[in-house]
Enzyme design. Structure first.
Site, PDB file in Angstrom:
ATOM      1  N   LYS A  14       0.818  -1.221   0.000  1.00 18.88           N
ATOM      2  CA  LYS A  14       0.000   0.000   0.000  1.00 18.88           C
ATOM      3  C   LYS A  14       0.848   1.266   0.000  1.00 18.88           C
ATOM      4  CE  LYS A  14      -2.361  -0.781   3.782  1.00 18.88           C
ATOM      5  NZ  LYS A  14      -1.831  -2.090   4.179  1.00 18.88           N
ATOM      6  N   ARG A  89      -9.607   1.765   9.091  1.00 13.01           N
ATOM      7  CA  ARG A  89      -9.288   0.373   9.354  1.00 13.01           C
ATOM      8  C   ARG A  89     -10.322  -0.297  10.256  1.00 13.01           C
ATOM      9  NH1 ARG A  89      -3.150   1.164   8.802  1.00 13.01           N
ATOM     10  NH2 ARG A  89      -2.262  -0.905   8.901  1.00 13.01           N
ATOM     11  N   ARG A 128      11.410  -6.985   4.879  1.00 17.93           N
ATOM     12  CA  ARG A 128      11.493  -5.556   5.160  1.00 17.93           C
ATOM     13  C   ARG A 128      11.999  -5.307   6.585  1.00 17.93           C
ATOM     14  NH1 ARG A 128       6.063  -2.090   4.582  1.00 17.93           N
ATOM     15  NH2 ARG A 128       5.632  -2.881   6.645  1.00 17.93           N
ATOM     16  N   ARG A 134      12.499  -2.504  11.295  1.00 14.12           N
ATOM     17  CA  ARG A 134      11.246  -1.981  11.847  1.00 14.12           C
ATOM     18  C   ARG A 134      10.788  -2.796  13.048  1.00 14.12           C
ATOM     19  NH1 ARG A 134       6.983   0.063   7.417  1.00 14.12           N
ATOM     20  NH2 ARG A 134       5.634  -0.777   9.029  1.00 14.12           N
ATOM     21  N   ARG A 145      -0.626  -8.734  13.367  1.00 17.19           N
ATOM     22  CA  ARG A 145      -1.165  -7.692  12.485  1.00 17.19           C
ATOM     23  C   ARG A 145      -2.107  -8.301  11.450  1.00 17.19           C
ATOM     24  NH1 ARG A 145       3.567  -4.554   9.934  1.00 17.19           N
ATOM     25  NH2 ARG A 145       2.073  -2.911   9.553  1.00 17.19           N
TER      26      ARG A 145
HETATM   27  P1  AMP Z   1       0.788   0.855   8.534  1.00 13.21           P
HETATM   28  O1  AMP Z   1       2.115   1.402   8.152  1.00 13.21           O
HETATM   29  O2  AMP Z   1      -0.334   1.469   7.770  1.00 13.21           O
HETATM   30  O3  AMP Z   1       0.745  -0.647   8.492  1.00 13.21           O
HETATM   31  O4  AMP Z   1       0.540   1.265  10.064  1.00 13.21           O
HETATM   32  C1  AMP Z   1       1.456   0.904  11.079  1.00 13.21           C
HETATM   33  C2  AMP Z   1       0.768   0.815  12.419  1.00 13.21           C
HETATM   34  O5  AMP Z   1       0.207   2.094  12.761  1.00 13.21           O
HETATM   35  C3  AMP Z   1      -0.393  -0.143  12.495  1.00 13.21           C
HETATM   36  O6  AMP Z   1       0.028  -1.468  12.731  1.00 13.21           O
HETATM   37  C4  AMP Z   1      -1.191   0.432  13.659  1.00 13.21           C
HETATM   38  O7  AMP Z   1      -0.588   0.143  14.904  1.00 13.21           O
HETATM   39  C5  AMP Z   1      -1.038   1.927  13.426  1.00 13.21           C
HETATM   40  N1  AMP Z   1      -2.113   2.420  12.518  1.00 13.21           N
HETATM   41  C6  AMP Z   1      -1.962   2.922  11.265  1.00 13.21           C
HETATM   42  N2  AMP Z   1      -3.136   3.288  10.737  1.00 13.21           N
HETATM   43  C7  AMP Z   1      -4.071   3.008  11.682  1.00 13.21           C
HETATM   44  C8  AMP Z   1      -5.486   3.140  11.744  1.00 13.21           C
HETATM   45  N3  AMP Z   1      -6.192   3.621  10.703  1.00 13.21           N
HETATM   46  N4  AMP Z   1      -6.107   2.751  12.879  1.00 13.21           N
HETATM   47  C9  AMP Z   1      -5.425   2.272  13.934  1.00 13.21           C
HETATM   48  N5  AMP Z   1      -4.099   2.103  13.933  1.00 13.21           N
HETATM   49  C10 AMP Z   1      -3.420   2.462  12.826  1.00 13.21           C
END
Ligand code: AMP
Length: 194
Positions: A14, A89, A128, A134, A145
């Site tokens: 994404k 989400r 990654r 990370r 996740r």
């Molecule tokens: P991502 O890079 O989009 O996978 O986001 C990394 C982390 O940020 C996720 O695993 C969540 O802990 C937090 N996060 C990102 N977007 C959201 C969201 N819309 N709602 C809740 N937590 C989020």
């Protein structure tokens, strides 16, 4: 005006596609994950609140996430459109986004669902994690996740399907190929790139 959502399991690509598509469509890419990560890196109050949650692969509470997105979408650059990556989400976040858009008398154009096989995305995320160090990407956290996505986020697809907004795109393969698939799918929906 182009208002897009990019949805898909962790590791589906994404973030990569969001950056390219935002450029292509001339709208800002808004990634809640990036916003949280930069706050963690800068040790802001928000960063301190979300660090442990992110490290566990859980979702940041809706109230906090919604507030950040409402604020970001109210900024001038998002008036011409936006590409939201990783938000909404949860159903609560869908409702909040609906509220924000209704206030502005606007609506979403398309929800792009980037599809990818679980084993493939787990392998991608582990790679990654090794490359970027990370903290949210240990195998246990990655599995969590995936579970959180399946439980809390995949039901959103139904919601947007009922609104006839979802286009499904195969997220596997070379980055440029995936971009081309998305651009084609959007063109078929009448969304031309800038
Ligand atoms: P991502 O890079 O989009 O996978 O986001 C990394 C982390 O940020 C996720 O695993 C969540 O802990 C937090 N996060 C990102 N977007 C959201 C969201 N819309 N709602 C809740 N937590 C989020």
């Amino acid at each position: 005006m182009t208002r897009l959502l990019l949805v898909g399991p962790p590791g589906a690509g994404k973030g990569t596609q969001a950056a390219i598509l935002a450029e292509t469509f001339g709208v800002p890419a808004i990634s809640t994950g990036d916003i949280f990560r930069s706050n963690v890196a800068n040790e802001t109050l928000l960063g301190l609140q979300v660090k442990a949650i992110m490290e566990a692969g859980e979702y940041v509470p809706d109230a906090l996430t919604n507030e950040i997105v409402a604020d970001r979408l109210s900024q001038a650059d998002a008036r011409v459109g936006f590409l939201l990556d990783g938000y909404p989400r949860t159903i609560d976040q869908v409702n909040e986004l609906d509220r924000i858009l209704a206030t502005d008398n606007t609506a979403l154009d398309v929800v792009v669902l980037l599809e990818a096989d679980t084993d493939v995305v787990v392998a991608r995320l582990l790679k990654r994690a090794n490359e970027q160090g990370r903290a949210d990407d240990t195998e246990e956290v990655i599995r969590n996740r995936m579970d959180v996505y399946a439980e809390q986020t995949s039901p959103l697809i139904d919601v947007y399907d009922k609104r006839h907004l979802v286009v499904r795109v195969d997220g596997l393969g070379a980055v440029a190929d995936v971009t081309a698939r998305i651009v084609d799918a959007l063109a078929a929906r009448g969304l031309a790139s800038a």
